[in-house]
Design a protein around this motif. Structure first.
Motif, PDB file in Angstrom:
ATOM      1  N   UNK A   1      41.029 -70.011  25.461  1.00 57.77           N
ATOM      2  CA  UNK A   1      41.298 -71.049  26.733  1.00 57.77           C
ATOM      3  C   UNK A   1      42.200 -72.050  25.878  1.00 57.77           C
ATOM      4  N   UNK A   2      42.127 -72.517  24.842  1.00 50.29           N
ATOM      5  CA  UNK A   2      42.514 -73.552  24.176  1.00 50.29           C
ATOM      6  C   UNK A   2      43.916 -73.486  23.716  1.00 50.29           C
ATOM      7  N   UNK A   3      44.484 -72.194  23.902  1.00 47.64           N
ATOM      8  CA  UNK A   3      45.934 -71.841  23.443  1.00 47.64           C
ATOM      9  C   UNK A   3      47.083 -72.606  24.205  1.00 47.64           C
ATOM     10  N   UNK A   4      48.115 -72.827  23.432  1.00 44.59           N
ATOM     11  CA  UNK A   4      49.366 -73.745  24.031  1.00 44.59           C
ATOM     12  C   UNK A   4      49.699 -73.082  25.467  1.00 44.59           C
ATOM     13  N   UNK A   5      49.962 -71.813  25.317  1.00 45.25           N
ATOM     14  CA  UNK A   5      50.239 -71.173  26.472  1.00 45.25           C
ATOM     15  C   UNK A   5      49.985 -69.551  26.282  1.00 45.25           C
ATOM     16  N   UNK A   6      50.472 -68.902  27.421  1.00 37.91           N
ATOM     17  CA  UNK A   6      50.204 -67.171  27.402  1.00 37.91           C
ATOM     18  C   UNK A   6      51.103 -66.376  26.370  1.00 37.91           C
ATOM     19  N   UNK A   7      52.125 -66.906  25.801  1.00 38.43           N
ATOM     20  CA  UNK A   7      52.999 -66.481  24.787  1.00 38.43           C
ATOM     21  C   UNK A   7      52.408 -66.627  23.410  1.00 38.43           C
ATOM     22  N   UNK A   8      51.114 -67.403  23.184  1.00 40.29           N
ATOM     23  CA  UNK A   8      50.355 -67.812  21.920  1.00 40.29           C
ATOM     24  C   UNK A   8      49.533 -67.047  21.620  1.00 40.29           C
ATOM     25  N   UNK A   9      48.795 -65.976  22.273  1.00 36.15           N
ATOM     26  CA  UNK A   9      47.609 -65.339  22.155  1.00 36.15           C
ATOM     27  C   UNK A   9      48.036 -64.560  20.780  1.00 36.15           C
ATOM     28  N   UNK A  10      46.871 -64.251  19.984  1.00 43.99           N
ATOM     29  CA  UNK A  10      46.824 -63.537  18.643  1.00 43.99           C
ATOM     30  C   UNK A  10      46.426 -62.142  18.771  1.00 43.99           C
ATOM     31  N   UNK A  11      47.003 -61.347  18.208  1.00 42.87           N
ATOM     32  CA  UNK A  11      46.748 -59.968  18.049  1.00 42.87           C
ATOM     33  C   UNK A  11      46.179 -59.268  17.066  1.00 42.87           C
TER      34      UNK A  11
END
Length: 385
Positions: free
Chosen positions: A319-329
């Motif tokens: 939830x605290x990511x910068x935005x949708x392009x910053x999710x980790x895989x």
């Protein structure tokens, strides 16, 4: 000591939020192939998918006077090299390095398609260019659309004129498409250059290959800066990466999860057998435990399926990511009993895990009913510190 995360596994097809939308014109439309019409996306199960580069111009715009075919040949070769190097770096051995159609001279072929409408009035900002390109390719060039890939560069004039509606969508069964701007500037795209040089940045090289990544079925997957590889192909746009003062700003790489997804895509394996099959996918005995000492989430589970499993991909959508392009895989292999385990370091306090399977035929699904990130099995988590 481990603390179990409170979660409720469930099936869902949820649109993932684009938190950078106010900055980024590129739109992720993975799974939106249906907008092109069912007749256009019937998979060719027994043929290797072809990738074709197209230059599209409105009816009142002439192609650029410069050698656009040479420039687009450079784009294609750079993309081929990037994907091949990325797959190889993560331990895969793609059978095909050259994925774009070539002419008798060995150069990547480029088909010019002229639209029926003028650029004036912004008609092509509102209509699906991909649909019109498909119609023209069929009727004027005899091209078979089904199951193939189309990288469509839109030229509406030299800068500052531009087509700013970047889009891409696709999967290993139906093929895919990407639509983006052709920027006519002097210079050469060197295959040995970093992805983010001053020229490459002006040409939006990363953004163009990013959209083609969506055509191949890749979702947004952000960078792991600790790797020292810079930004990811499917991560944020260059200026946002710079804005957050991230390291290695000239570099971009194919993420481990992205490589796992592409490693069985028939355009890289050259094996289209069973590409239309969507395997049964049932995740069982999913657990996600938080280890306070190591500050990691350990994910364990088992996958029941009727088809050979290649990899498990888990996306940490905190939830605290910068935005949708910053999710980790993250990626896991399965053992002979189809069990898997992986660790997610430094998760946020709250978020959700998106769990999917990559299969030997290129299928990428989390529920066995749909393809792509929207089919993920969701595992919400929360914990205190």
């Amino acid at each position: 000591m481990t603390t179990p995360i409170r979660f409720l596994p469930r099936r869902s097809c949820r649109n993932h939020n684009n938190h950078n939308a106010r900055w980024i014109p590129a739109l992720c439309l993975t799974g939106f192939i249906t907008a092109l019409g069912a007749a256009n996306v019937v998979a060719q199960n027994h043929s290797v998918p072809q990738a074709q580069i197209v230059l599209f111009t409105p009816s009142d715009i002439q192609p650029p006077r410069s050698d656009f075919r040479k420039r687009l040949d450079q784009f294609g070769r750079y993309a081929e090299q990037f994907f091949h190097a990325g797959l190889t770096d993560w331990g895969y051995t793609p059978a095909r390095k050259e994925i774009f159609n070539r002419g008798d001279d060995g150069k990547i072929s480029v088909i010019h398609v002229r639209g029926d409408l003028p650029a004036a009035g912004g008609a092509y900002k509102k209509q699906w260019i991909s649909r019109q390109v498909y119609d023209k390719l069929r009727s004027e060039h005899g091209v078979k659309i089904a199951g193939n890939l189309y990288w469509i560069f839109v030229y509406v004039g030299d800068p500052p004129a531009k087509h700013d509606n970047y889009r891409g969508s696709g999967n290993s069964k139906d093929g895919g498409w990407a639509v983006l701007n052709y920027t006519n500037l002097p210079g050469t795209i060197s295959p040995r250059s970093e992805m983010v040089t001053p020229l490459n940045d002006k040409l939006t090289l990363k953004g163009c290959i990013h959209e083609f990544g969506h055509a191949l079925g890749l979702p947004h997957i952000g960078p792991k800066v600790e790797l020292g590889k810079g930004n990811t192909l499917m991560g944020p746009v260059n200026r946002i990466y710079r804005y957050h003062k991230m390291p290695d700003r000239t570099k971009a790489y194919l993420s481990e999860a992205g490589a796992a997804i592409l490693s069985t895509h028939p355009v890289f394996t050259g094996n289209p057998a069973s590409r239309s099959k969507l395997p049964r996918t049932e995740f069982q005995r999913l657990t996600a435990d938080y280890d306070r000492k190591t500050h990691t989430i350990v994910v364990d589970g088992k996958l029941e399926s009727d088809f050979p499993i290649h990899r498990i991909v888990v996306i940490d959508d905190r939830d605290d990511k910068i935005g949708g392009y910053w999710v980790k895989g993250f990626v896991a292999q399965v053992d002979p009993q189809s069990r898997f385990s992986l660790s997610i370091p430094t998760p946020g306090r709250k978020g959700q895990l998106k769990i999917l399977a990559v299969y030997a035929n290129g299928a990428f699904t989390g529920d066995g009913r749909k393809r792509g990130i929207e089919s993920a099995t969701l595992v919400p988590y929360s914990f205190g510190r």
